[in-house]
Design an enzyme around this catalytic site. Structure first.
Site, short mmCIF file in Angstrom:
data_model
loop_
_atom_site.label_atom_id
_atom_site.label_comp_id
_atom_site.label_asym_id
_atom_site.label_seq_id
_atom_site.Cartn_x
_atom_site.Cartn_y
_atom_site.Cartn_z
N ARG A 1 -0.77 14.63 13.46
CA ARG A 1 0.32 14.18 12.59
C ARG A 1 0.69 15.36 11.69
O ARG A 1 0.12 15.54 10.63
CB ARG A 1 -0.11 12.96 11.77
CG ARG A 1 -0.27 11.72 12.65
CD ARG A 1 -0.82 10.56 11.87
NE ARG A 1 0.12 9.99 10.94
CZ ARG A 1 -0.20 9.04 10.06
NH1 ARG A 1 -1.44 8.57 10.01
NH2 ARG A 1 0.70 8.55 9.24
N ARG B 1 -9.08 -0.39 3.67
CA ARG B 1 -8.11 0.64 3.24
C ARG B 1 -6.76 0.01 2.94
O ARG B 1 -6.04 0.49 2.06
CB ARG B 1 -7.90 1.66 4.37
CG ARG B 1 -9.09 2.53 4.64
CD ARG B 1 -8.72 3.62 5.61
NE ARG B 1 -7.59 4.38 5.07
CZ ARG B 1 -6.99 5.39 5.68
NH1 ARG B 1 -7.40 5.76 6.88
NH2 ARG B 1 -5.99 6.02 5.13
N CYS C 1 -5.47 12.58 13.00
CA CYS C 1 -6.02 11.28 12.61
C CYS C 1 -6.44 10.55 13.86
O CYS C 1 -6.33 11.08 14.96
CB CYS C 1 -5.04 10.50 11.75
SG CYS C 1 -3.80 9.66 12.69
N ASP D 1 3.48 0.30 12.34
CA ASP D 1 2.28 -0.28 11.72
C ASP D 1 2.07 -1.75 12.11
O ASP D 1 1.10 -2.37 11.67
CB ASP D 1 2.35 -0.15 10.19
CG ASP D 1 2.13 1.28 9.73
OD1 ASP D 1 1.71 2.12 10.54
OD2 ASP D 1 2.38 1.57 8.54
N LYS E 1 0.84 -1.21 0.00
CA LYS E 1 0.00 0.00 0.00
C LYS E 1 0.87 1.26 0.00
O LYS E 1 0.69 2.14 -0.82
CB LYS E 1 -0.91 -0.01 1.23
CG LYS E 1 -1.60 1.32 1.47
CD LYS E 1 -2.56 1.27 2.66
CE LYS E 1 -1.92 1.56 4.00
NZ LYS E 1 -1.58 2.98 4.25
N ASN E 2 1.80 1.32 0.92
CA ASN E 2 2.54 2.58 1.09
C ASN E 2 3.51 2.85 -0.05
O ASN E 2 3.92 3.99 -0.26
CB ASN E 2 3.28 2.60 2.44
CG ASN E 2 2.30 2.78 3.59
OD1 ASN E 2 1.13 3.09 3.38
ND2 ASN E 2 2.78 2.59 4.81
C1 UD1 Z 1 4.14 6.69 6.86
C2 UD1 Z 1 3.23 5.53 6.54
C3 UD1 Z 1 2.52 5.05 7.81
C4 UD1 Z 1 3.54 4.75 8.92
C5 UD1 Z 1 4.49 5.91 9.10
C6 UD1 Z 1 5.61 5.60 10.08
C7 UD1 Z 1 2.56 5.98 4.26
C8 UD1 Z 1 1.49 6.37 3.31
N1 UD1 Z 1 2.25 5.97 5.55
O1 UD1 Z 1 3.34 7.75 7.32
O2 UD1 Z 1 1.78 3.86 7.48
O3 UD1 Z 1 2.85 4.52 10.13
O4 UD1 Z 1 5.09 6.27 7.84
O5 UD1 Z 1 6.33 4.49 9.63
O6 UD1 Z 1 3.65 5.62 3.84
N2 UD1 Z 1 6.39 14.18 11.50
C9 UD1 Z 1 6.51 15.51 11.86
N3 UD1 Z 1 6.39 16.45 10.88
C10 UD1 Z 1 6.17 16.13 9.58
C11 UD1 Z 1 6.05 14.78 9.21
C12 UD1 Z 1 6.17 13.82 10.21
O7 UD1 Z 1 6.70 15.85 13.02
O8 UD1 Z 1 6.09 17.04 8.74
C13 UD1 Z 1 6.51 13.14 12.54
C14 UD1 Z 1 5.24 12.33 12.72
O9 UD1 Z 1 4.33 12.97 13.58
C15 UD1 Z 1 5.79 11.04 13.27
C16 UD1 Z 1 7.14 10.91 12.57
O10 UD1 Z 1 7.45 12.20 12.09
O11 UD1 Z 1 6.00 11.15 14.67
C17 UD1 Z 1 7.16 9.92 11.42
O12 UD1 Z 1 6.07 10.17 10.56
P1 UD1 Z 1 6.17 9.90 8.99
O13 UD1 Z 1 7.32 8.99 8.74
O14 UD1 Z 1 6.16 11.22 8.29
O15 UD1 Z 1 4.83 9.14 8.69
P2 UD1 Z 1 3.92 9.22 7.38
O16 UD1 Z 1 4.78 9.48 6.18
O17 UD1 Z 1 2.77 10.13 7.63
#
Ligand code: UD1
Length: 425
Positions: free
Chosen positions: A126, A401, A121, A309, A27-28
């Site tokens: 997030r 999903r 979420c 996850d 998916k990701n």
């Molecule tokens: C992706 C995955 C999700 C998984 C997550 C962590 C997809 C579509 N989703 O989500 O399934 O649970 O990685 O492995 O690939 N953060 C910030 N600021 C930002 C962005 C992130 O503070 O601008 C923080 C988040 O709150 C979190 C951490 O960084 O604590 C990691 O999040 P991130 O790796 O960005 O997750 P996603 O890309 O949203």
């Protein structure tokens, strides 16, 4: 709140699980590869695309921009020749945070993007601050107005970007923005999740110049133009991990096919600690369940650590282990919405800060439970598989999903699980 009708899963627990299950595409990965097509005009094919609600959501969003999107026999065809709109409206983004992935490619190729802020979420805030800071560094002008990120740029300029936190999404977005920028971009503390590595490989196939794919330092030499390309999506390591946990709970022997065992190392190591016996082939993993599960602590962390996850599913496993274990999430501190539901099934779990303390019990009993997000839903199904009597998991749209035909795959292993239409609440 009005009532509405939704499917539920009805599980008659306690059946041993045996057999083979084929793992679908990730998916990701798919959710990153699809928007990457915005970077060039042409026709793309993504093989091994999973049939999932999130993929449909991304397809719907990309269609609003003028992209042709067709899914046929797990081959996704993307036609970007007619793309002429550069906006991701709230109606789409609120359904799925990964919609933010259109920001980087739209900006890089068309010089503008209007993308709704995703908001919170089910398990807390997030933020997307890292995405925004990175595109600003690349020269974009960014305004936050009425819930939207409004970004503009002439041609982006290469820059040095160091992420304070390793973020999958921010790395993906920055990578997609940088490939068409003028000059060199260096991303430090880049995410090394396999889905990001595949995105980099896809971009390279499209003509991008990227060094360091698969490492935490990416160096991108911007090019003027990219071309369409084809790719086969990597297997879904979270779906695979979920089925390995099902196997460990199932008292039998379960074989996964179509997997990349290297992507499952952290989960497999913990399963061995818990007493499972694993046989690893080039693209298969066979798990023989232990007679008794040992308690094993895990801390969810960035790749190659134990995936966040997978922590809810691990909690379901530990709920019936022979002793006490602790599951800690160092990425999402309050991702524990499944715990009160597991307690309704008889689990003995206490949440303290960002950790669940699980005292294993040999007896879970069926009940009605409700899931609040994708992986939480998966963990409730797993608990239902070992609970005595009937467990009903409501709101299964969360599972749709991210798991392709989950009930069919589990049923093929011998579980007694049915999808029943229409639960009102
Ligand atoms: C992706 C995955 C999700 C998984 C997550 C962590 C997809 C579509 N989703 O989500 O399934 O649970 O990685 O492995 O690939 N953060 C910030 N600021 C930002 C962005 C992130 O503070 O601008 C923080 C988040 O709150 C979190 C951490 O960084 O604590 C990691 O999040 P991130 O790796 O960005 O997750 P996603 O890309 O949203």
């Amino acid at each position: 709140m009005g009532s509405f009708i939704m499917d539920k899963f009805v599980i008659n627990g306690g059946k041993p699980l045996n057999g083979t299950v084929r793992i679908s595409g990730a998916k990701n990965s798919t959710l990153a590869l699809m928007p990457a097509a915005l970077l060039s005009s042409g026709v793309f094919h993504l093989r091994n695309t999973p049939v999932l609600r999130d993929v449909n959501t991304m397809a719907a969003l990309l269609r609003t921009m003028g992209m042709g999107v067709e899914l046929n026999e797990h081959v996704l065809t993307l036609n970007t020749t007619g793309v002429d709109r550069y906006e991701a409206p709230y109606e789409h983004v609120k359904k799925m945070r990964a919609s933010i992935y259109v920001l980087g490619p739209l900006l890089a190729r068309y010089g503008r993007a209007k993308v709704s802020l995703p908001g919170g979420c089910a398990w807390g805030p997030r933020p997307v601050n890292l995405h925004i800071e990175a595109i600003r560094k690349l020269g974009a002008e960014v305004d936050l107005k009425e819930g939207y990120i409004i970004a503009k740029a002439g041609r982006l300029n290469g820059a040095r970007i160091h992420f304070d936190i390793s973020s999958v999404g921010a790395t993906g977005n920055t990578l997609m923005a940088a490939v068409l920028a003028r000059g060199t971009t260096v991303i430090e503390n880049a995410a090394i999740e396999p889905e990001i590595t595949q995105l980099a490989e896809f971009l390279i196939t499209m003509g991008a110049r990227i060094n360091g794919a698969g490492t935490s330092r990416l160096e991108i030499e911007g090019v003027d133009i990219l071309h369409a390309a084809d790719i086969e999506t990597i297997p879904d390591r979270i779906e695979a991990g979920t089925f390995l946990v099902a196997g460990a709970l199932g008292r039998g022997t379960v074989t996964l096919t179509g997997v990349r065992p290297a992507h499952l190392a952290a989960v497999m190591a913990k399963l061995e600690d818990a007493g499972a016996h694993l046989t690893i082939g080039p693209d298969t993993v066979t798990l023989k369940a232990p007679p008794e599960l040992r308690p094993v602590d895990v801390t969810a962390n960035i790749y190659p650590g134990f995936p966040t996850d997978m922590q809810a599913q691990w909690t379901a496993l530990m709920a019936v282990a022979n002793g006490t274990s602790v599951v800690t999430d160092s990425i999402y501190f309050d991702r524990f919405k499944h715990i009160p539901e597991m307690i309704r099934l008889g689990a003995d779990i206490e949440v303290k800060d960002n950790a669940a303390i699980i005292r294993g019990t040999h007896h879970l009993a069926g009940a009605k439970v409700m899931s609040t997000d994708l992986r939480a839903s998966a963990s409730l199904i797993l608990a239902g598989l070992v609970a005595e009597g009937v467990t009903e998991v409501l709101r299964v749209y969360h599972l749709d999903r991210g798991y392709e035909g989950i009930e069919k795959k589990i049923r093929a292993l011998g579980a007694d699980i049915e999808r029943v239409a229409g639960e009102e609440f």
